[in-house]
Structures are given as structure tokens and as C-alpha cells.
Design a protein around this motif. Structure first.
Motif: not given
Length: 279
Positions: A53-60, A78-83, A88-92, A120-126
């Protein structure tokens, strides 16, 4: 392959990471830490070797340690794959950097921005990811040079809103800002904005760069227009597969007559040899 309109946003953020905080603040007030110091992070967000997984940019953002991570994605279609990849980007990134993490999607196209805002629903409730999106409506329309936070924002305002009804005002602010910064940096920004604007808006900006006598307002703008026209001539010759000897290249670079460069550019579009262009 990312195009120039995609890369210009990322290049500005790489050169000035704090710009990510400025843009985030236009989308969602209150997220940026008050003591924020911005730094670029590696964009590789892979956790398992089989999947990369490679994001365009990550800044802290933070002072002594990261207090907030901003994942920046520039989206022009539009790119459905981004969903699947965005969560994954956020969690990682959150697991790797150990701080709250947000996703900032930049889309200069209103339709794509609307698509990107969908939860973007992730499946887990809430558990739902709601991307923060900077679309055309969120990019500020900067019409007062005294109130411009940074030259980069003046550039983005011109690139996004230049083709609209506020074009003359945002272009005037852009030109004023370019006169206050390093000439090489200003020239680079002007080159980029001229490259991404549609023809009508580009013609308007080039017209505003001139005085009533037809001369350009400053040496900077003369250099910008000259380099843009030289690049155009050489790009046309390259697309035609025409070899450009060093003598001819020196003649093209040495020409200061914009009208002559325009004429050479027109000839280059149908040329089979350098003689067809320069005579």
C-alpha cells in the motif's frame, strides 16, 4: 501514470509539508494541533509483504512527537478500489505512527469530490470511514493579497478558480504574491499554473502579466513566458521525432521574441525536420 495536475499538489506538499495542515483546516476546523510542526513521512503503508500500500503523501503534525498524521490522496477520477485501500492506509498509519490519523482527499473536480465524500462502511458495527475531502468549494478563493496565508495557497486558488468568474481577481493576487518570493520558486509556480489552466484562462493570465505597452510586468514574468514557449517548441519537435542539433537548440533558447517562438511552435506541430521550423 499520475498526470501533471495530480503531481502539482503533491510536489507543493513535499516542498512545504505544513501546506497539508493548511488544507486540512479548510476542510475540518480544529483538527490541527496548535503546536504543529509538519514533517514528511514514508508513504509506504505496507504491513504484509504480499500486499503493498502506497499513499500519495503522509505528513505528521506535532512538536516533539507526532500528534496527528495526515494521509493525503489526490484523486482526479472515481476509483472503487480506493474504498478498500483507504481504510487500510488509515489503520496502518495509525498503528505505525502511534497517533490519531486522518485521510485528506484532494479532488479539483467537483463530481469526483462528491464521490470521495461518500462514507465507507467497514463491516464492523458502527465502524465507518468518512474521508475528509478538499474539493473546489473548499479551496479558498483568494482575492486579497494582504490576506493570503502562503504563496502556495495563492497558486492553488488560481489553478482551481482561475477558469471561473473570479479568475481576474485570483490571478491578480497570484501575480502580486509571485513578486514577493524567490524568483526561481515563483517561476516554478507560474510554470505549473500556466500548464494546468485551460486555454482561455491561460490567455487571460498571460494578458494580465503584460503592461499596457505589451511588455511583461517584470523580468520574472518575461522569464516565465519565455521558458513556457521554449518548452512548447521543444515538446512539439520531440512529439514529431525531430532531432534538434545543439546549434538549433541554442537558437531556440536564445530567442526573446515571444511571437517568433509561437510561430516556431506552430511550425513544429507539422515539421519533419528542424529546417521546417527554423528555416
Amino acid at each position: 501514470m499520475p498526470n501533471r495536475g495530480h503531481q502539482m499538489w503533491l510536489e507543493l506538499i513535499r516542498l512545504r509539508p505544513a501546506l497539508a495542515a493548511d488544507l486540512l483546516d479548510y476542510v475540518c476546523k480544529g483538527l490541527v494541533p496548535s503546536t504543529a510542526h509538519a514533517r514528511m513521512e514514508p508513504t509506504d503503508l505496507s504491513e504484509h509483504k504480499p500486499v503493498s500500500y502506497h499513499a500519495d503523501a503522509v505528513v505528521t503534525l506535532g512538536k516533539d512527537r507526532p500528534e496527528l498524521a495526515v494521509i493525503v490522496e489526490v484523486q482526479q477520477r472515481r476509483d472503487p478500489q480506493k474504498h478498500l485501500t483507504w481504510p487500510a492506509y488509515v489503520a496502518t498509519a495509525r498503528a505505525r505512527l502511534g497517533c490519531p490519523t486522518v485521510l485528506l482527499v484532494i479532488s479539483p473536480k467537483a463530481g469526483v469530490a462528491g464521490w470521495a465524500r461518500k462514507p465507507i462502511p467497514l463491516g464492523h458495527p458502527g465502524l465507518v470511514l468518512r474521508p475528509l475531502v478538499l474539493g473546489p468549494e473548499e479551496v479558498p478563493v483568494l482575492t486579497d493579497a494582504q490576506a493570503v496565508p502562503s504563496p502556495e495557497l495563492a497558486f492553488l486558488s488560481a489553478a482551481v478558480h482561475g477558469p471561473g468568474p473570479d479568475g481576474p481577481k485570483v490571478f491578480e493576487v497570484l501575480l502580486d504574491c509571485m513578486e514577493t518570493i524567490d524568483a526561481d520558486w515563483a517561476q516554478g509556480l507560474m510554470d505549473e499554473v500556466l500548464a494546468v489552466l485551460p486555454r482561455a484562462a491561460r490567455n487571460l493570465l498571460e494578458g494580465m502579466m503584460k503592461t499596457e505597452t505589451g511588455e511583461y510586468r517584470s523580468e520574472l514574468f518575461r522569464q516565465v513566458v519565455h521558458e513556457t514557449q521554449v518548452d512548447f517548441v521543444l515538446a512539439m519537435l520531440s512529439s514529431r521525432g525531430v532531432t534538434v542539433p545543439e546549434e538549433a537548440r541554442a537558437r531556440i533558447f536564445g530567442c526573446t521574441d515571444v511571437e517568433q517562438l509561437l510561430e516556431w511552435g506552430k511550425r513544429a506541430a507539422t515539421a519533419d525536420s528542424i529546417k521546417d521550423v527554423l528555416g
